[in-house]
Scaffold this motif. Sequence first.
Motif, PDB file in Angstrom:
ATOM      1  N   THR A 116      83.117  55.670 -78.386  1.00 57.24           N
ATOM      2  CA  THR A 116      82.347  56.876 -78.628  1.00 57.24           C
ATOM      3  C   THR A 116      83.203  58.061 -78.206  1.00 57.24           C
ATOM      4  O   THR A 116      84.202  57.904 -77.476  1.00 57.24           O
ATOM      5  CB  THR A 116      81.013  56.869 -77.857  1.00 57.24           C
ATOM      6  OG1 THR A 116      80.194  57.953 -78.299  1.00 57.24           O
ATOM      7  CG2 THR A 116      81.234  57.006 -76.352  1.00 57.24           C
ATOM      8  N   LEU A 117      82.845  59.238 -78.651  1.00 59.22           N
ATOM      9  CA  LEU A 117      83.506  60.461 -78.205  1.00 59.22           C
ATOM     10  C   LEU A 117      82.811  60.984 -76.957  1.00 59.22           C
ATOM     11  O   LEU A 117      81.576  60.919 -76.865  1.00 59.22           O
ATOM     12  CB  LEU A 117      83.447  61.530 -79.292  1.00 59.22           C
ATOM     13  CG  LEU A 117      84.474  61.459 -80.421  1.00 59.22           C
ATOM     14  CD1 LEU A 117      84.031  62.333 -81.589  1.00 59.22           C
ATOM     15  CD2 LEU A 117      85.837  61.916 -79.910  1.00 59.22           C
ATOM     16  N   CYS A 147      91.586  50.034 -75.915  1.00 55.92           N
ATOM     17  CA  CYS A 147      90.874  51.215 -76.403  1.00 55.92           C
ATOM     18  C   CYS A 147      91.790  52.089 -77.255  1.00 55.92           C
ATOM     19  O   CYS A 147      91.320  52.812 -78.141  1.00 55.92           O
ATOM     20  CB  CYS A 147      90.279  52.021 -75.246  1.00 55.92           C
ATOM     21  SG  CYS A 147      91.471  52.604 -74.031  1.00 55.92           S
ATOM     22  N   GLY A 148      93.096  52.015 -77.037  1.00 52.67           N
ATOM     23  CA  GLY A 148      94.035  52.747 -77.874  1.00 52.67           C
ATOM     24  C   GLY A 148      94.158  52.129 -79.254  1.00 52.67           C
ATOM     25  O   GLY A 148      94.223  52.831 -80.267  1.00 52.67           O
ATOM     26  N   SER A 149      94.194  50.806 -79.291  1.00 54.79           N
ATOM     27  CA  SER A 149      94.225  50.104 -80.576  1.00 54.79           C
ATOM     28  C   SER A 149      92.950  50.370 -81.367  1.00 54.79           C
ATOM     29  O   SER A 149      92.990  50.610 -82.580  1.00 54.79           O
ATOM     30  CB  SER A 149      94.386  48.599 -80.339  1.00 54.79           C
ATOM     31  OG  SER A 149      94.367  47.894 -81.546  1.00 54.79           O
ATOM     32  N   ALA A 150      91.809  50.368 -80.682  1.00 52.32           N
ATOM     33  CA  ALA A 150      90.541  50.662 -81.344  1.00 52.32           C
ATOM     34  C   ALA A 150      90.502  52.106 -81.842  1.00 52.32           C
ATOM     35  O   ALA A 150      89.970  52.394 -82.921  1.00 52.32           O
ATOM     36  CB  ALA A 150      89.373  50.402 -80.388  1.00 52.32           C
ATOM     37  N   LEU A 175      88.577  59.035 -69.457  1.00 51.67           N
ATOM     38  CA  LEU A 175      87.284  59.569 -69.032  1.00 51.67           C
ATOM     39  C   LEU A 175      87.449  60.610 -67.930  1.00 51.67           C
ATOM     40  O   LEU A 175      86.819  61.673 -67.964  1.00 51.67           O
ATOM     41  CB  LEU A 175      86.386  58.425 -68.552  1.00 51.67           C
ATOM     42  CG  LEU A 175      84.980  58.799 -68.096  1.00 51.67           C
ATOM     43  CD1 LEU A 175      84.147  59.293 -69.267  1.00 51.67           C
ATOM     44  CD2 LEU A 175      84.299  57.592 -67.437  1.00 51.67           C
ATOM     45  N   GLN A 176      88.307  60.324 -66.967  1.00 55.65           N
ATOM     46  CA  GLN A 176      88.474  61.232 -65.838  1.00 55.65           C
ATOM     47  C   GLN A 176      89.032  62.578 -66.267  1.00 55.65           C
ATOM     48  O   GLN A 176      88.651  63.622 -65.722  1.00 55.65           O
ATOM     49  CB  GLN A 176      89.397  60.596 -64.785  1.00 55.65           C
ATOM     50  CG  GLN A 176      89.529  61.399 -63.505  1.00 55.65           C
ATOM     51  CD  GLN A 176      88.184  61.744 -62.877  1.00 55.65           C
ATOM     52  OE1 GLN A 176      87.302  60.908 -62.788  1.00 55.65           O
ATOM     53  NE2 GLN A 176      88.025  62.994 -62.447  1.00 55.65           N
ATOM     54  N   ASP A 184      89.350  68.631 -74.078  1.00 57.12           N
ATOM     55  CA  ASP A 184      88.172  69.025 -74.852  1.00 57.12           C
ATOM     56  C   ASP A 184      87.362  67.813 -75.279  1.00 57.12           C
ATOM     57  O   ASP A 184      86.152  67.911 -75.498  1.00 57.12           O
ATOM     58  CB  ASP A 184      88.580  69.798 -76.111  1.00 57.12           C
ATOM     59  CG  ASP A 184      89.278  71.107 -75.789  1.00 57.12           C
ATOM     60  OD1 ASP A 184      88.857  71.777 -74.822  1.00 57.12           O
ATOM     61  OD2 ASP A 184      90.236  71.460 -76.503  1.00 57.12           O
ATOM     62  N   ALA A 185      88.058  66.673 -75.429  1.00 51.34           N
ATOM     63  CA  ALA A 185      87.388  65.465 -75.899  1.00 51.34           C
ATOM     64  C   ALA A 185      88.236  64.243 -75.567  1.00 51.34           C
ATOM     65  O   ALA A 185      89.450  64.343 -75.364  1.00 51.34           O
ATOM     66  CB  ALA A 185      87.141  65.534 -77.401  1.00 51.34           C
ATOM     67  N   GLY A 186      87.581  63.106 -75.513  1.00 52.68           N
ATOM     68  CA  GLY A 186      88.278  61.844 -75.293  1.00 52.68           C
ATOM     69  C   GLY A 186      87.559  60.731 -76.023  1.00 52.68           C
ATOM     70  O   GLY A 186      86.349  60.822 -76.280  1.00 52.68           O
ATOM     71  N   LEU A 187      88.300  59.690 -76.366  1.00 49.45           N
ATOM     72  CA  LEU A 187      87.712  58.508 -76.973  1.00 49.45           C
ATOM     73  C   LEU A 187      87.669  57.399 -75.941  1.00 49.45           C
ATOM     74  O   LEU A 187      88.711  56.957 -75.445  1.00 49.45           O
ATOM     75  CB  LEU A 187      88.517  58.091 -78.206  1.00 49.45           C
ATOM     76  CG  LEU A 187      88.164  58.844 -79.488  1.00 49.45           C
ATOM     77  CD1 LEU A 187      89.316  58.817 -80.474  1.00 49.45           C
ATOM     78  CD2 LEU A 187      86.903  58.253 -80.117  1.00 49.45           C
TER      79      LEU A 187
END
Length: 253
Positions: A116-117, A147-150, A175-176, A184-187
Amino acid sequence: MSKLKMIAGAVLALTLLAGCGQAESGQGQQDPAQQRTVTVLAAASLTESFDELGRRFTAEHPDVKVEFDYQGSSTLAEQIKQGRPADVFASADEKNMSKVADLVSPPQTFATNRLTLVVPPGNPAHVASLADLAGTKLVTCAPQVPCGSATRSVAEAAHVALRPVSEENDVKQVLQKVVAGEADAGLVYVTDAKSAGDEVQAIDFPESPQVVNDYPVATIKDSQQAEAANEFVSFVRGPAGREVLGAHGFDVP
């Protein structure tokens, strides 16, 4: 009976009672020297759920101490290949588990997860989809991490090119950075967004369900605590494991 003998008898009785009380108070307590220690190498996204499962497992198995090391699955797989002593490996994908296939027992899937974003509260960059990430300070996991591959797979599904300003070694680091306001955003996984509570705002996107990570767990063949390691794996895959993992946002088989 002389007064002296009466006093001596009373002292003896009190001493015996004190001894009994100490013996009773020690019942149910495990001598640390007799505890077995199980070392679990687990994907960073399992931190909160496995911490809780560890406490529950120890409550039911007071003779076993569970120690966790949470890192990116690719890092942990490499450590196992290099001979790091451990008892259990829980990966965030099957790819990294397959790298150590000859060093572990047959792996068993115990949970699934998806991305999720996450954005800071209030969503100051006005991100609503993967397409909106262009021009933002985006943080993702490094390509070799599950999570990088996803992330790469969902970007391909959405036909967008992501240009992160930083690629991290595990999902908790992504996340941190969002929590700290450095991005601004993370996956991240939906479970990580859930663990952060109101420190981030989660934004689902339609491509997310198209890329699902299976989480396998296995005991390590060279484990010095094979019996206790197998017990922990069974616990994770049993009713308690499904309850805890589900509560933390994982889908469970």
